[in-house]
Write a protein that holds these residues in place. Sequence first.
Motif, mmCIF file in Angstrom:
data_model
loop_
_atom_site.group_PDB
_atom_site.id
_atom_site.type_symbol
_atom_site.label_atom_id
_atom_site.label_comp_id
_atom_site.label_asym_id
_atom_site.label_seq_id
_atom_site.Cartn_x
_atom_site.Cartn_y
_atom_site.Cartn_z
ATOM 1 N N PRO A 98 -40.719 -5.856 14.372
ATOM 2 C CA PRO A 98 -40.750 -4.683 13.472
ATOM 3 C C PRO A 98 -41.833 -4.774 12.405
ATOM 4 O O PRO A 98 -42.245 -3.750 11.852
ATOM 5 C CB PRO A 98 -39.348 -4.674 12.852
ATOM 6 N N THR A 99 -42.302 -5.998 12.099
ATOM 7 C CA THR A 99 -43.386 -6.144 11.130
ATOM 8 C C THR A 99 -44.755 -6.072 11.802
ATOM 9 O O THR A 99 -45.774 -6.259 11.137
ATOM 10 C CB THR A 99 -43.268 -7.486 10.387
ATOM 11 N N GLY A 100 -44.784 -5.799 13.102
ATOM 12 C CA GLY A 100 -46.051 -5.754 13.826
ATOM 13 C C GLY A 100 -46.317 -4.444 14.528
ATOM 14 O O GLY A 100 -47.201 -4.363 15.389
ATOM 15 N N GLN A 101 -45.583 -3.379 14.180
ATOM 16 C CA GLN A 101 -45.755 -2.084 14.831
ATOM 17 C C GLN A 101 -46.845 -1.290 14.113
ATOM 18 O O GLN A 101 -46.606 -0.239 13.526
ATOM 19 C CB GLN A 101 -44.423 -1.336 14.845
ATOM 20 N N SER A 102 -48.052 -1.822 14.193
ATOM 21 C CA SER A 102 -49.155 -1.252 13.419
ATOM 22 C C SER A 102 -49.921 -0.204 14.214
ATOM 23 O O SER A 102 -49.705 -0.011 15.416
ATOM 24 C CB SER A 102 -50.105 -2.369 12.971
ATOM 25 N N LEU A 103 -50.825 0.459 13.524
ATOM 26 C CA LEU A 103 -51.680 1.481 14.113
ATOM 27 C C LEU A 103 -53.104 1.255 13.635
ATOM 28 O O LEU A 103 -53.349 1.114 12.435
ATOM 29 C CB LEU A 103 -51.192 2.875 13.699
ATOM 30 N N ASN A 104 -54.033 1.213 14.566
ATOM 31 C CA ASN A 104 -55.447 1.001 14.262
ATOM 32 C C ASN A 104 -56.221 2.202 14.793
ATOM 33 O O ASN A 104 -56.142 2.521 15.979
ATOM 34 C CB ASN A 104 -55.924 -0.298 14.932
ATOM 35 N N VAL A 105 -56.945 2.884 13.936
ATOM 36 C CA VAL A 105 -57.762 4.018 14.334
ATOM 37 C C VAL A 105 -59.221 3.713 13.999
ATOM 38 O O VAL A 105 -59.531 3.224 12.911
ATOM 39 C CB VAL A 105 -57.312 5.318 13.638
ATOM 40 N N ARG A 106 -60.101 3.954 14.943
ATOM 41 C CA ARG A 106 -61.539 3.732 14.820
ATOM 42 C C ARG A 106 -61.896 2.263 14.588
ATOM 43 O O ARG A 106 -62.942 1.953 14.044
ATOM 44 C CB ARG A 106 -62.144 4.617 13.731
ATOM 45 N N GLY A 107 -61.019 1.362 14.998
ATOM 46 C CA GLY A 107 -61.332 -0.054 14.934
ATOM 47 C C GLY A 107 -61.350 -0.635 13.548
ATOM 48 O O GLY A 107 -61.844 -1.756 13.360
ATOM 49 N N LEU A 108 -60.798 0.063 12.558
ATOM 50 C CA LEU A 108 -60.845 -0.408 11.181
ATOM 51 C C LEU A 108 -59.743 -1.400 10.857
ATOM 52 O O LEU A 108 -59.718 -1.951 9.757
ATOM 53 C CB LEU A 108 -60.772 0.778 10.215
ATOM 54 N N ALA A 111 -52.705 -1.208 9.650
ATOM 55 C CA ALA A 111 -52.176 -0.825 8.334
ATOM 56 C C ALA A 111 -53.219 -0.134 7.465
ATOM 57 O O ALA A 111 -53.098 -0.131 6.242
ATOM 58 C CB ALA A 111 -51.601 -2.039 7.604
ATOM 59 N N ARG A 112 -54.251 0.447 8.094
ATOM 60 C CA ARG A 112 -55.257 1.186 7.334
ATOM 61 C C ARG A 112 -55.298 2.662 7.740
ATOM 62 O O ARG A 112 -56.267 3.354 7.476
ATOM 63 C CB ARG A 112 -56.633 0.540 7.517
ATOM 64 N N ALA A 122 -44.450 7.680 6.888
ATOM 65 C CA ALA A 122 -43.748 6.934 7.930
ATOM 66 C C ALA A 122 -44.240 5.501 7.995
ATOM 67 O O ALA A 122 -43.806 4.743 8.848
ATOM 68 C CB ALA A 122 -43.931 7.611 9.289
ATOM 69 N N ASN A 123 -45.176 5.137 7.097
ATOM 70 C CA ASN A 123 -45.589 3.736 6.995
ATOM 71 C C ASN A 123 -44.495 2.940 6.293
ATOM 72 O O ASN A 123 -43.976 3.369 5.258
ATOM 73 C CB ASN A 123 -46.891 3.595 6.203
ATOM 74 N N ASP A 124 -44.150 1.802 6.869
ATOM 75 C CA ASP A 124 -43.165 0.938 6.250
ATOM 76 C C ASP A 124 -43.622 0.569 4.843
ATOM 77 O O ASP A 124 -44.779 0.187 4.628
ATOM 78 C CB ASP A 124 -42.992 -0.327 7.089
ATOM 79 N N ALA A 125 -42.721 0.685 3.862
ATOM 80 C CA ALA A 125 -43.105 0.529 2.460
ATOM 81 C C ALA A 125 -43.583 -0.878 2.142
ATOM 82 O O ALA A 125 -44.386 -1.067 1.224
ATOM 83 C CB ALA A 125 -41.930 0.893 1.557
ATOM 84 N N MET A 126 -43.128 -1.885 2.888
ATOM 85 C CA MET A 126 -43.529 -3.255 2.593
ATOM 86 C C MET A 126 -44.647 -3.736 3.504
ATOM 87 O O MET A 126 -45.612 -4.349 3.051
ATOM 88 C CB MET A 126 -42.337 -4.204 2.697
ATOM 89 N N TYR A 127 -44.535 -3.467 4.794
ATOM 90 C CA TYR A 127 -45.464 -4.041 5.761
ATOM 91 C C TYR A 127 -46.590 -3.097 6.174
ATOM 92 O O TYR A 127 -47.545 -3.518 6.811
ATOM 93 C CB TYR A 127 -44.701 -4.510 7.007
ATOM 94 N N ASN A 341 -34.900 -12.087 4.053
ATOM 95 C CA ASN A 341 -34.154 -10.937 3.562
ATOM 96 C C ASN A 341 -35.101 -10.113 2.699
ATOM 97 O O ASN A 341 -35.528 -10.560 1.635
ATOM 98 C CB ASN A 341 -32.934 -11.380 2.763
ATOM 99 N N ASP A 342 -35.445 -8.915 3.169
ATOM 100 C CA ASP A 342 -36.432 -8.070 2.487
ATOM 101 C C ASP A 342 -35.818 -6.706 2.169
ATOM 102 O O ASP A 342 -35.843 -5.801 3.007
ATOM 103 C CB ASP A 342 -37.680 -7.854 3.360
ATOM 104 N N PRO A 343 -35.265 -6.507 0.994
ATOM 105 C CA PRO A 343 -34.894 -5.152 0.573
ATOM 106 C C PRO A 343 -36.081 -4.491 -0.126
ATOM 107 O O PRO A 343 -36.733 -5.105 -0.970
ATOM 108 C CB PRO A 343 -33.738 -5.397 -0.405
ATOM 109 N N TYR A 344 -36.370 -3.250 0.237
ATOM 110 C CA TYR A 344 -37.480 -2.552 -0.407
ATOM 111 C C TYR A 344 -37.261 -1.048 -0.345
ATOM 112 O O TYR A 344 -36.432 -0.543 0.424
ATOM 113 C CB TYR A 344 -38.820 -2.930 0.213
ATOM 114 N N SER A 345 -38.009 -0.345 -1.172
ATOM 115 C CA SER A 345 -37.825 1.101 -1.275
ATOM 116 C C SER A 345 -39.134 1.760 -1.670
ATOM 117 O O SER A 345 -40.062 1.114 -2.168
ATOM 118 C CB SER A 345 -36.746 1.439 -2.313
ATOM 119 N N THR A 346 -39.181 3.059 -1.453
ATOM 120 C CA THR A 346 -40.315 3.857 -1.909
ATOM 121 C C THR A 346 -39.802 5.226 -2.338
ATOM 122 O O THR A 346 -38.864 5.772 -1.744
ATOM 123 C CB THR A 346 -41.386 4.010 -0.820
#
Length: 732
Positions: A98-108, A111-112, A122-127, A341-346
């Motif tokens: 779940p901490t690796g479900q990233s998206l890469n656009v234009r090779g940048l 998480a960018r 819809a970006n995870d607030a921590m990762y 244990n990672d609680p987080y919010s946005t």
Amino acid sequence: MLFKQKRISLCIGILFGSAFISAGVRAQIAPPPDYGQRIGDVVVSASRSGTELKDMTQNTSIITNEDIQNSPSMTIDQVLKNQSSVFLNDQPYYEKDPTGQSLNVRGLGNARTLALIDGLPANDAMYGTIQWNLVPLSAIEDVELIRGGVSNLYGNYGMGGLVNITTKPITDNKGEISASYGSYNTSTVAASKEVAINEVLKLRVSADYFNTDGYVNQPTISPATTYPKKNAYGQSAPLLPGMGPESANSANYRLQGALKLSSDTDVFFNVGSHNMQNLPTGGYNFATKTTNETTFSAGATTRLSAVQKVQVNAFYENTTLWQQNVSNSGTSAPYISANYNDPYSTTGASAQYTHDLKDQAIQQFVVSVDSRQVAAQNLTNSFSSAAGYTNGVVTSSDYAKGQQEFYGVMAQMKAKTDVIPLQATLSLREDQWQSQTPTYWIAGANGKPSYTNVPNQTVNKFSPNLGLLLQATKELDFRGAAYQGFHAPGLNNTLRTYGNSTSVSLANPLLTPENMTGYELGTDYRWNAGFVQITGFSAQVKNAVYAPNVSQAQAYSAGCPLSVCTGANGQTYTLYGNNQNLQSQGLEVQAHHDINAQWLVDGTYTHTNTVLTWIGSGVSSTLNPIGSQVGGVPQNMGYAGLTYMPVPYANLTANIRYIGNSWLDGAHTLPVPSYAVVGLKANLQLTPQASLFASIVNMFNRTYITYGTGTSQGSYIAGQPQSITVGARIIF
């Protein structure tokens, strides 16, 4: 499993046969569906200005509901992967950490890129990863993809582009049930019911569930080795004893509402509860990873006049991530090496004023303000052995608490001249980023914390964007855009430290935002039966975050006590820093053509060169060579799809996806060979209310390694094996 595959194959054969029998019974021929790329008045909602698709100055695509239904892929990330410049490999999100479900656009890089669901993050607030599980495929109306910088509109994450997932609108008293079953005991069930309470209020209640036994993600084909063999660099094989398939399940429950408060004011609200469980990488069934999330969003639009409107939005997300990592040497039994244990919010809000000026040189201006806060805590307990975990003997622990705040103001103006058919869009945005880390400590086996005092940070970022569109003819236009963007360091990079007796990965609460400058030039040619789009782009990222190896002395200076960073037995250390610059340049092509009323063809192509242009002091030039293609970015990717519609009630789509040679690492020691995968999808409408579908991913069951990033062959990933799915949908 073989018996299940045969039963599913039989169902597919029956469905395919029914489609063509139906072709003989029903003589009416359906016209091609209205693809968004060919409709001039399709509005790109993520533009924040009601801009029509044909007027976008950056390369923009819309994946329509028809595109989604015709795709063999069963998750939205796998549908999206075939768009040009979208780097999503052939491993569905539910098979990833779940901490690796990233998206890469234009090779940048990961998480960018910003992702939205109905205009909200819809970006995870921590990762910073994408929470693909929040919305099932059956609930999606369309997906907008804007490539290139969008920080001028949204601020943070706006470097690579924007993905905006839009769910189906609420209508009057409609209900829908859908279900599917497929390979690896993969099943989905989704149900929704809409209720028009009165002329003012409409509600929709929905729920969906997903489950899969998963498959083994570690390859055993070359260039990977098989256990117990190691590669030329002494690295262990990807598939080790004790590993297995990676099962997963998830569920979503949502209440959505639409209110018509007056003829000029519309209000919406969404409340959701979401959870997902999956096994850690390696498929260890004695460890778990669980994500629980509560979401809320609401907004209102008031039309002050025929040409003026005000929009306000607010959102809140609360997440708890519990995960266990597993250590496996291959020579002894694997064991749980860490608990997290990672609680987080946005939470965030925005307000926008839009004024359309008709028949004037300045056609529109928009002003907006917004704010957002992300807050997180991370508690990690590490164990050095199976006995240590069983007996609760913690070898190291760390705790950090921090938050980031974003405040932005944006102004945008559109102008058009009558002398030449030229449209100009200028956006100016100023953001202030604030970071506070009030608590950060690391403790060894003695339990005594070593505290680090972290100063507060404040950074202002300016994100302009200038776009030009020249309408040469009714069918042909030329466009260009230049922009700046930024990405703030993720809270996982600033708070999350973890490690064991052999290696320690250190967070860095002193990280600062990354910066991007880029431009693109393109042309669009549209005709009644299709379109072709060609875009060239260039982008430079400075102060990119990377975690190189550091010395024990540097680790100690970063807050790691000698009781944890011992320096014994060859223990290694990494520390995040703003220590790379990179450049990405490339070419994007998208095309669609209706050959006739029954045959449609689609295609995309991407060529991308992404290289490092600078590395900081202490970063290995051997592992990170300047001017060499970075890991995880294939230079060439292509896609082609062919759809056959014999009658209005049935269609058949076949597609092929090609990925060129790439590397896991920048040093080019871990090659990933090129591959091509074929998919097939059939849809049959039995009645206006009932339909069936059948899908095959990897139709020829090819065994291959899909692209990704890593520093050892243990990071090789097996591409999705043949996956057959049958399903049905009923509307009532």
